[in-house]
Design an enzyme around this catalytic site. Structure first.
Site, PDB file in Angstrom:
ATOM      1  N   ASP A 152       0.826  -1.213   0.000  1.00 25.17           N
ATOM      2  CA  ASP A 152       0.000   0.000   0.000  1.00 25.17           C
ATOM      3  C   ASP A 152       0.860   1.263   0.000  1.00 25.17           C
ATOM      4  OD1 ASP A 152      -2.331  -1.440  -0.003  1.00 25.17           O
ATOM      5  OD2 ASP A 152      -2.984  -0.846   2.002  1.00 25.17           O
ATOM      6  N   ASP A 153       0.198   2.381  -0.291  1.00 23.98           N
ATOM      7  CA  ASP A 153       0.780   3.731  -0.195  1.00 23.98           C
ATOM      8  C   ASP A 153       1.880   3.987  -1.220  1.00 23.98           C
ATOM      9  OD1 ASP A 153      -0.953   3.905   1.935  1.00 23.98           O
ATOM     10  OD2 ASP A 153       0.591   3.703   3.464  1.00 23.98           O
TER      11      ASP A 153
ATOM     12  N   HIS B 293      -7.817   4.078   1.166  1.00 27.23           N
ATOM     13  CA  HIS B 293      -6.742   4.394   2.105  1.00 27.23           C
ATOM     14  C   HIS B 293      -7.337   4.476   3.506  1.00 27.23           C
ATOM     15  CE1 HIS B 293      -3.006   6.022   3.529  1.00 27.23           C
ATOM     16  NE2 HIS B 293      -3.449   7.259   3.692  1.00 27.23           N
TER      17      HIS B 293
END
Length: 294
Positions: A13-14, A131
């Site tokens: 992620d991110d 998110h």
């Protein structure tokens, strides 16, 4: 050659948060530690991340962001999604505003983020989640709007963060146990909505119990045991590897947060590419793949 017992999507992620996080995620992919990434298109290094994904042939989806930093859409003036300074409300601020009835969901920002993803990457996301798990939240039809946008763009896969055995993870601090329990409650209630729109997700989700310092070889084996013991094929493991962000470098418009600057990012990176972990996958016939392979 024996058939794989389990198909495991390990999602970093991110992606896009900063160039150091990006490079750490790419290094993890190259060594076989992850098999999929999720891009923050409103992050300052999103273009850098998209270029790395193309050059390294990394399967990529959208980490839709309604909780951190600046919006992508230019049409949100006066929107309750934003605070008085024009930023999103934050991980807990989004939830508090929603709970108090002070936040009204809008499709505009989600559509703008999908379109921005397509501009950067060159194709529709293979999957799309929220998110900080905002995509499963109730109230003002948050999850309903996510499902509608997914359906409209033909994005068939999302993430439903319900982790087997999570309630038995007593090593997690109380505040994290409480947050994770709420995430799971919201996720359970989102299932009907995503089903109604024809959205799918892997059979098993892992990652709430293996973040940061809690990512270890024993913990990964414990989490994966639920997959290996079930008669189900598809699992997603959510991870957050990377080289830690430097102060004032990265973020989504407000600079990098403590989460991204933490040494936990490097700890996750090193654990995921540990030869013992990679060998364990081979021994257990766990095949790392991506959403595009489903």
């Amino acid at each position: 050659m024996p058939q794989p017992k389990v198909k495991l999507v390990v999602t970093g992620d991110d992606f896009g948060y900063c160039e150091r996080r990006n490079q750490g995620i790419v290094d993890c992919f190259k060594t076989g530690g992850i098999s999929n990434v999720s891009l923050l298109v409103n992050a300052v290094s999103a273009e850098h991340a998209a270029d790395l994904a193309k050059r390294n042939h990394i399967p990529i989806g959208l980490h839709a962001n309604l909780s951190e930093g600046l919006p992508v859409s230019q049409d949100l003036k006066g929107s309750t999604l934003l605070n008085k300074d024009g930023f999103f409300h934050g991980k807990m601020g989004f939830r508090e505003a929603l709970q108090c009835g002070q936040l009204k969901m809008s499709e505009a920002e989600l559509r703008a983020q999908v379109n921005r993803f397509c501009e950067l990457v060159g194709h529709v996301p293979y999957h799309m989640d929220g998110h900080q798990h905002v995509h499963v939240l109730p109230g003002n039809k948050v999850r309903e709007v996510f499902a509608q946008v997914l359906s409209d763009f033909g994005i068939t896969y999302t993430r439903v963060p319900i982790e087997p055995g999570l309630k038995f993870c007593t090593f997690l601090p109380p505040h994290l146990r409480d947050f994770n329990a709420q995430v799971e409650k919201d996720a359970l209630e989102s299932i009907e909505v995503f089903h109604r729109y024809g959205i799918r997700w892997p059979d098993i989700y892992l990652g709430l119990s293996t973040m940061g310092k809690n990512m270890s070889v024993p913990n990964l084996k414990r989490a994966l045991s639920f997959t290996l013991e079930a008669s189900l094929d598809d699992t997603e493991l959510m991870v957050h590897p990377g080289y830690p962000s430097q102060p004032h470098q990265g973020g989504c418009g407000e600079g990098p947060d403590d989460f991204s600057q933490s040494a936990d990012r490097l700890h996750e990176l090193n654990t995921l590419r540990d030869p013992f972990v990679l060998n364990y996958y081979r021994q257990q016939r766990i095949h790392l793949c991506a959403f595009k392979d489903f």
